[in-house]
Write a protein that holds these residues in place. Structure first.
Motif, PDB file in Angstrom:
ATOM      1  N   ASN A  56      13.258  -2.568   5.815  1.00  0.00           N
ATOM      2  CA  ASN A  56      12.642  -2.382   4.505  1.00  0.00           C
ATOM      3  C   ASN A  56      13.159  -3.422   3.521  1.00  0.00           C
ATOM      4  O   ASN A  56      14.328  -3.813   3.564  1.00  0.00           O
ATOM      5  CB  ASN A  56      12.959  -0.995   3.954  1.00  0.00           C
ATOM      6  N   THR A  57      12.294  -3.858   2.640  1.00  0.00           N
ATOM      7  CA  THR A  57      12.683  -4.735   1.543  1.00  0.00           C
ATOM      8  C   THR A  57      13.037  -3.868   0.331  1.00  0.00           C
ATOM      9  O   THR A  57      12.284  -2.953  -0.024  1.00  0.00           O
ATOM     10  CB  THR A  57      11.537  -5.690   1.181  1.00  0.00           C
ATOM     11  N   LEU A 104       2.300   7.145  -5.631  1.00  0.00           N
ATOM     12  CA  LEU A 104       1.387   6.234  -6.314  1.00  0.00           C
ATOM     13  C   LEU A 104       0.029   6.301  -5.635  1.00  0.00           C
ATOM     14  O   LEU A 104      -0.059   6.307  -4.409  1.00  0.00           O
ATOM     15  CB  LEU A 104       1.932   4.806  -6.273  1.00  0.00           C
ATOM     16  N   ASP A 105      -1.021   6.359  -6.448  1.00  0.00           N
ATOM     17  CA  ASP A 105      -2.364   6.497  -5.881  1.00  0.00           C
ATOM     18  C   ASP A 105      -2.886   5.187  -5.309  1.00  0.00           C
ATOM     19  O   ASP A 105      -3.532   5.165  -4.276  1.00  0.00           O
ATOM     20  CB  ASP A 105      -3.328   7.011  -6.956  1.00  0.00           C
ATOM     21  N   GLY A 106      -2.601   4.100  -5.965  1.00  0.00           N
ATOM     22  CA  GLY A 106      -3.168   2.837  -5.535  1.00  0.00           C
ATOM     23  C   GLY A 106      -2.128   1.860  -5.052  1.00  0.00           C
ATOM     24  O   GLY A 106      -0.932   2.171  -5.001  1.00  0.00           O
ATOM     25  N   PRO A 107      -2.496   0.632  -4.687  1.00  0.00           N
ATOM     26  CA  PRO A 107      -1.530  -0.378  -4.219  1.00  0.00           C
ATOM     27  C   PRO A 107      -0.633  -0.866  -5.356  1.00  0.00           C
ATOM     28  O   PRO A 107      -0.982  -0.797  -6.528  1.00  0.00           O
ATOM     29  CB  PRO A 107      -2.432  -1.493  -3.697  1.00  0.00           C
ATOM     30  N   ASP A 111       0.806  -1.218   0.000  1.00  0.00           N
ATOM     31  CA  ASP A 111       0.000   0.000   0.000  1.00  0.00           C
ATOM     32  C   ASP A 111       0.841   1.270   0.000  1.00  0.00           C
ATOM     33  O   ASP A 111       0.384   2.330  -0.424  1.00  0.00           O
ATOM     34  CB  ASP A 111      -0.936   0.016   1.217  1.00  0.00           C
ATOM     35  N   LYS A 112       2.085   1.168   0.495  1.00  0.00           N
ATOM     36  CA  LYS A 112       2.896   2.370   0.671  1.00  0.00           C
ATOM     37  C   LYS A 112       4.348   2.092   0.315  1.00  0.00           C
ATOM     38  O   LYS A 112       4.905   1.069   0.719  1.00  0.00           O
ATOM     39  CB  LYS A 112       2.797   2.858   2.117  1.00  0.00           C
ATOM     40  N   ILE A 113       4.950   3.002  -0.421  1.00  0.00           N
ATOM     41  CA  ILE A 113       6.381   2.949  -0.714  1.00  0.00           C
ATOM     42  C   ILE A 113       7.101   3.883   0.250  1.00  0.00           C
ATOM     43  O   ILE A 113       6.764   5.060   0.367  1.00  0.00           O
ATOM     44  CB  ILE A 113       6.667   3.360  -2.165  1.00  0.00           C
TER      45      ILE A 113
END
Length: 576
Positions: free
Chosen positions: A325-326, A338-341, A301-303
């Motif tokens: 973090n990966t 980014l707006d979406g997943p 969902d989030k970067i």
């Protein structure tokens, strides 16, 4: 030029500080070998022992056929390039290049000819009259290389020669040294902490940690098939992402809801006995890709962060099974928000799995075990009523002590051929399920036709098979090894019987080791138990593995506080 060989070489400083332990390596004539590892791993110490600048505590070093343990550095016929160039500041480039020849009383005209030839080779002809202080770092390094080349030594030693150069010069000099090796066809031994240098320059790489050799292999094999977590995370930039996972059947659970399915290729490589265990899963950043809402392994969902490097974009995300973090490498440009997943796919054929001792549990089977029925006919053993091992009774280790009606045939993966040699060849028909690549060798995972028995076989890259192909495999009858239902060896080809005494079996951590001071074990006295101990009345069969890449079979008897018995060696054939 010459071969260089190190046997059980160790270095211990005052205060029992171990710098290098049991270093074993054969370097072929003309080979380019890289020693790589973090600071303090013992790579430079090993190089200096080869050069004679450090005394060895134990072991033997050969240059060519000569044992050089007690030979002075100047008499070992090696040339060394140091990190700080080590040029004579008061001499011109010409005099620096010709100094070693002058010390050996060469004639002036010969010195001039050789200096000019080397200067032309390294493109430093216009620098011959300059002093080192008038040269750039790259030019000084070329002069240092030329000083080695002019002598035509048996081996060239390089101790982190590019570490003082800037990034652009390092890339340039890296390629020049590689080209130089191809021209002179010399034996190069090169020390670096830079994994990029190691991966791009060496024929083989020796990965070291804390004075111990972790793995020796080609760059591709080290990257694709690391033997433990250290090697896996040390090589590759950005480094491999590690996750804690739970293995259940053919699924790896990162948490209660998130899992990855094991592919047939991975299942065929996986060592059995880890179902239900907590494992470490390794995924390289480049083995992620963008998926879709209909086809994905992870949804994010989030970067957390985006790094644009031009040739690739690194994104940092949070995934289950990992606190940090990966890192994901994508060969594309990314927008900052980014707006979406985001839907992510994993190349599941490329994953790596490690046990709680950080050792890889993905192996290419050295041997195949194929179910078989046995019939004794006088001294001969009939397999499946049609294949015959002659004179079996005289080769049999345990003879009549166990039932050998049913069992397995043990065949090395490398012993299979695609062509029939003679009427006595053992033949099986298999169906290919997956393929792997080791340097110039294709490794195929297959199953017996109409049976769920795993088979591994190898062939060169000229032969290619696809999933579902049916292949006939042949093996020389003399390559077969008969075992009972517990896979205890009944017979072994060309056995060497040697009595041994005073053995003990010691538990160290979660492993059992056979330890002995018998003269047969003078080089390595500690052996890891591969298989469990099988009790055969008052006798046992032990399968061991030592640091020399040898499988060792022992038939032993209890004798008060120690064991005694017969020793039988079997060399592994390592996949290249």
């Amino acid at each position: 030029m010459a071969r260089v060989k190190l046997e059980d070489v160790s270095k211990v400083y005052k205060g029992n500080v171990r710098a290098v332990t049991d270093f074993n390596l054969n370097i072929e004539d003309g080979e380019f070998i890289i020693f790589v590892g973090p600071s303090g791993c013992g790579k430079s110490t090993t190089l200096r022992m080869i050069a004679g600048l450090e005394e060895i505590t134990a072991g033997k070093i050969y240059i060519g056929d000569t044992l050089v343990n007690n030979i002075d550095p100047k008499d070992r016929d090696i040339a060394m390039v140091f990190q700080n160039y080590a040029l004579y500041p008061h001499m011109s480039v010409f005099d620096n290049l010709g100094y070693s020849l002058k010390c050996h009383h060469e004639k002036k005209e010969i010195i001039k000819e050789k200096v000019n030839n080397v200067a032309k080779l390294l493109n430093i002809e216009e620098l011959l009259e300059r002093k080192p202080k008038e040269l750039s770092g790259g030019q000084r390094q070329r002069v240092a290389l030329g000083r080695c080349l002019i002598r035509n030594p048996k081996a060239f030693l390089f101790d982190e020669p590019l570490s003082n150069l800037d990034a652009k010069l390092r890339v340039q000099m890296r390629s020049e040294i590689s080209k130089l090796h191809k021209r002179v066809k010399g034996t190069f031994i090169y020390v670096t902490h830079d994994q990029t240098e190691a991966m791009t320059m060496g024929d083989r790489i020796v990965v070291m940690k804390d004075g111990f050799v972790q793995q020796i292999d080609t760059p591709v094999n080290l990257y694709e098939h690391p033997i433990n977590i250290f090697v896996a995370t040390f090589l590759g930039s950005p480094q491999m992402n590690m996750f804690k996972v739970f293995l259940k059947g053919d699924k790896l659970y990162l948490d209660d809801k998130t899992y990855l399915n094991l592919t047939e290729k991975i299942q065929n490589k996986m060592i059995e006995g880890y179902d239900g265990d907590i494992l470490s899963l390794g995924i390289r950043p480049s083995d992620f890709a963008l998926g879709s809402k209909q086809d994905y392994d992870f949804v994010v969902d989030k970067i957390e962060l985006i790094e644009k490097l031009g040739h690739e974009t690194l994104i940092y995300v949070n995934l289950p099974g990992r606190e940090d973090n990966t890192i994901i490498s994508l060969k594309m440009d990314m927008i900052d928000e980014l707006d979406g997943p985001i839907y992510l796919k994993v190349n599941k054929d490329k994953i790596h799995l490690f046990n709680d001792k950080e050792e890889s549990i993905l192996k290419i089977n050295e041997y195949n075990f194929i179910p078989a029925s046995f019939t004794l006919d006088n001294n001969d053993l009939k397999i499946d009523k049609k294949y015959v091992i002659k004179n079996f009774k005289n080769k049999c280790i345990v003879k009549d002590e166990i039932d050998i009606t049913n069992g397995y045939i043990k065949i090395p993966s490398s012993s299979f051929t695609l062509e029939k040699h003679n009427g006595d060849d053992y033949m099986i028909q298999v169906e290919v399920v997956a393929k792997d690549i080791y340097s110039n060798t294709n490794v195929y995972f297959a199953k017996l036709k109409d049976e769920n028995i795993r088979i591994t076989f190898t062939c060169d890259k000229n032969k290619n098979f696809n999933k579902g192909d049916t292949v006939k495999l042949y093996a020389n009858i003399n390559e077969l090894i008969a075992t009972d239902e517990n896979k205890v060896i009944l017979m072994i080809k060309d056995e060497i019987h040697s009595p041994i005494k005073n053995m003990t079996i010691k538990n160290i951590g979660k492993e059992y080791y056979v330890i002995t001071n018998d003269k047969m074990f003078a080089k390595t006295n500690k052996y890891l138990l591969l298989n469990k101990i099988y009790d055969l009345q008052d006798k046992m069969i032990l399968s061991l593995f030592n640091q020399k890449d040898e499988e060792i079979i022992l038939k032993v008897e209890r004798n008060e506080n120690f064991f005694s018995g017969m020793l039988i060696y079997t060399k592994y054939k390592k996949l290249k």
